[in-house]
Structure formats: C-alpha cells, structure tokens
Scaffold this active site. Structure first.
Site, PDB file in Angstrom:
ATOM      1  N   ASN A  23       0.826  -1.233   0.000  1.00  0.00           N
ATOM      2  CA  ASN A  23       0.000   0.000   0.000  1.00  0.00           C
ATOM      3  C   ASN A  23       0.855   1.275   0.000  1.00  0.00           C
ATOM      4  OD1 ASN A  23       0.915  -0.107   2.668  1.00  0.00           O
ATOM      5  ND2 ASN A  23      -0.985   0.695   3.504  1.00  0.00           N
ATOM      6  N   LYS A  24       2.179   1.144   0.035  1.00  0.00           N
ATOM      7  CA  LYS A  24       3.027   2.346   0.088  1.00  0.00           C
ATOM      8  C   LYS A  24       3.188   2.969  -1.305  1.00  0.00           C
ATOM      9  CE  LYS A  24       4.226   1.151   4.389  1.00  0.00           C
ATOM     10  NZ  LYS A  24       3.680   1.716   5.603  1.00  0.00           N
ATOM     11  N   GLN A  25       3.824   4.147  -1.330  1.00  0.00           N
ATOM     12  CA  GLN A  25       3.992   4.854  -2.610  1.00  0.00           C
ATOM     13  C   GLN A  25       4.751   4.004  -3.620  1.00  0.00           C
ATOM     14  OE1 GLN A  25       4.236   6.284   0.384  1.00  0.00           O
ATOM     15  NE2 GLN A  25       3.687   8.456   0.337  1.00  0.00           N
TER      16      GLN A  25
END
Ligand SMILES: *Cc1c(COP(=O)(O)O)cnc(C)c1O
Length: 377
Positions: free
Chosen positions: A181-183
């Site tokens: 879910n991170k950049q």
C-alpha cells in the site's frame, strides 16, 4: 470482496520483466539489484548510505539497535501511527514514552516531545504521518540540542519535500517500508538511510546475521536475517524510476477527492501544509466533532456498499497489549484520541479512475446526508 479496495499496487510490465531477469540470473540474494536500490534510495533522500532490509519494521528495529537503545532507555514517540514505530522500541527492550500530537499535522508536537524528555531518554522516533513532514525540523533541532538520537519513520512519506529537503533526510537515520500500500512497493521490504558511516556499518552487520565482513561463518555479534531478496530489490528499482509518475497519479486522485468533497460541513479534509510538497500516501478525512460519534458506523456502511474504509489510526497506547503492559487509559493523550475518533481512510491509489472516485463520493455523501437527516429528526 470490496468493489473498490482501500489500496492497490501499481505494477507495470517493467517490474515483471525486471523480476523475471533476476530469476534467470541465478543470483537471488546479496546481489547487484540490492546495491543499486540502496544507492538510488540514498540519492533520493540526499543521504550517504542506504541499507536495504526485509521490511519497514525490520528497518526500525535495526535503527534502535544501531542507536544503542536497550533495556533501561526511554524512547519518545507518537501514539498516532502504525504500531511498528512503537513496537521497534519494545523489540529493543526499551521503554516507549508517548508525546501527544499536533492537531493540524497529526505529527508529534515538538513542545510535547520536549516535555516528555527525561534523563533516561535516549532517542526519539518521529513519524511523517500520512506523508507529512511538518515539525521534523523542530524535532530534529530539539534532539540535537538535547543530545538525543532521532530516527525519522518516513515509511509513509517517500517523495515528500519540505523547503527542498526530502522526507528521509531528518535525524540520524530515516526508514522506509515497501509494503504493497506504500507509494512504491517491493512486495515486502524496507530501507534505512543515513549519513553516519558507523551507524550504516552496524545496520549492515545486524541485517546479515551479525557478520562483520571477516567471513561467511564469522559472526561478531548477535544478528538477524533481515536481508532483502534480489527479486524485491529489482521491483524497487523499477518502482523508484517510476516514482514521479506514481506520485503524479496519486496527486491527481487526491485532487479529485478534494474537489468533489470540498464544502461538506461534516468533513475535515486533508490539507497540504505550507512549504510542503506532499507525497500522498492515503486519503484520510476526519468527521467534524458534531458527527464523529458516527465514525465506526460510517466505516461499516461504506464497506457494506463495497467501498473500502478503515480507522487510520487507532491510538497505539489503547491497543490491548499496551494497556495490559503499561496501564494506559482513555484520556492519557487527548489530542491523539480526539483525532483518532474521527478519522477514516477512503480508497486511495494511483490507478483509481475518475469514475471510481465519483462512486466513493456518491456513497459517502449519501451516508453523510443520512447522518444529517437523523440528527435533524
Ligand atoms: C508501513 C509503515 C511501517 C513499516 O511497515 P512494514 O509493513 O514493516 O514494512 C512503519 N511505520 C509506519 C508509520 C508505516 O506506515
């Protein structure tokens, strides 16, 4: 299965090709991809050294150990975060001491940090909550003045810039995580960046079973296997090259939400602080005081309508294991608790379409209208 999930990775053919290339190379661990990834991450954060590890949590754990944090030490941190930023302190056998947050930035309030420092304080773990670097310079200055190690948990902030300085450049060392879910994602993974050569050497040894470079079976100290696989690093290298594109798309999606939801009296929308170029990690809105008691029901109603939502973040000091161990009670950190009671995340990732954003907003506005009607009845 939710029709519109909270988060989703953005993987192109280039990542697939890079991973296949590693699989065919025969070098699956301790190879060139990890080295390149470390160099790129150090460059992206204007740091001298990068140390790739298996998760953001592992990165935080190694930073505590490399900072010399251990039993008897206090480490000041925020109760409004993902639990890993507190758990790393417990993993090192030290004592987490919470300071309350600033109501506007959701980050540690520098005055509260100053008030929490005692002679037992060894370090501060400051988090760039939802990508925001506000107060990092103030906390950094405070740590320098008091002779404390500062670790920046930049896991939510890759790409944020503040007065030209990137997230990942504050304190003794900064950490990133690459969960899906991170950049950017490597499946699982993490990175430590620092300018301190001795700190970097310690982290490198600890991630690799305590090896000091004297041989494969020569172990200077107790270590861990926190290495990042080559497959993961290869993904990371492509994702990092695509970072401007990935962040641009996320900014566009955030813009769509802000435009559509502006003016709703029930909502406090996320805002970008002055001087900050925000890398959007999540889209977290907050219910206004008058309706915030409806937050949990709102999340359930959103999910029932196929829209992903979650209560980012419940206060860490009120998690069952923290209450059991330290005896915290509601009211201990009032700003965190007030913010936390009203915040909720909406589906957010770079591949969201205008139509999906519109669907989420239709559902949300319908629920907010219902809330208002109920309040008026
Ligand atoms: C994601 C995240 C981490 C690291 O998580 P991992 O799943 O271990 O990679 C740490 N701190 C914060 C604030 C995070 O959001």
């Amino acid at each position: 299965m939710l029709a519109i999930p909270l988060a989703q990775p953005d993987i192109s053919d280039a990542e697939v090709d890079a991973v296949v290339k590693v699989l065919r190379s025969g070098t699956l661990s301790i190879g060139p991809e990890v080295e390149v990834f470390e160099r790129k991450m150090a460059a992206a954060t204007c740091r001298r050294y990068g140390i790739a590890v298996s998760s953001g949590t592992a990165a935080l754990h190694l930073c505590m150990l490399a900072a010399g944090v251990g039993p008897g030490d206090d480490v000041v941190t925020s109760p409004f975060s993902f639990v890993a930023s507190t758990n790393c302190i417990l993993m090192a056998g030290a004592n987490p001491v919470f300071a309350d947050i600033d109501e506007a930035s959701y980050n540690l309030c520098p005055d509260a940090v100053a008030a929490a420092i005692t002679p037992a304080t060894k370090a501060v773990v400051a988090i760039d909550v939802f990508g925001n670097t506000a107060h990092m310079p103030a906390v950094e200055a405070l740590c320098e003045e008091r002779g404390l190690v500062m670790i920046e948990d930049a896991c939510e902030a890759l790409g944020t810039k503040m007065a030209g300085w990137p997230a990942g450049n504050f304190g003794t060392a900064s950490v990133f995580g690459f969960y899906p879910n991170k950049q950017i994602t490597t499946g699982e993974g993490g990175m430590i960046v620092t300018d301190d050569g001795a700190f970097a050497d310690t982290c490198r040894a600890l991630r690799n079973q305590g090896r000091g470079g004297m041989g494969w079976l020569a172990h200077d100290r107790l270590g861990y296997n926190y290495r990042l696989p080559e497959i993961a690093a290869a993904m990371g290298n492509v994702q990092l090259e695509r970072l401007p594109e990935l962040l641009g798309r996320r900014r566009e999606v955030a813009g769509m939400y802000l435009e559509r939801l502006a003016g709703r009296p029930e909502l406090i929308l996320p805002s970008v602080p002055d001087g900050v170029e925000l890398s959007w990690f999540v889209f977290v809105a907050r219910l206004a005081e008058a309706v915030c008691h409806r937050r949990d029901q709102l999340i359930l109603d959103l999910r029932a309508a196929g829209v992903g939502s979650a209560n980012y973040f419940p206060p860490i000091h009120l998690q069952p294991y923290m209450v059991e161990r330290f005896g915290y009670r509601p009211g201990d950190f009032p700003v965190t608790e007030r913010v936390s009671a009203g915040t909720f995340a909406l589906p957010f990732h770079g591949r969201m379409t205008q139509r999906q954003v519109a669907t989420v907003c239709d559902v949300l506005e319908g629920l907010l209208d219902g809330m208002r009607a109920r309040a008026a009845a």
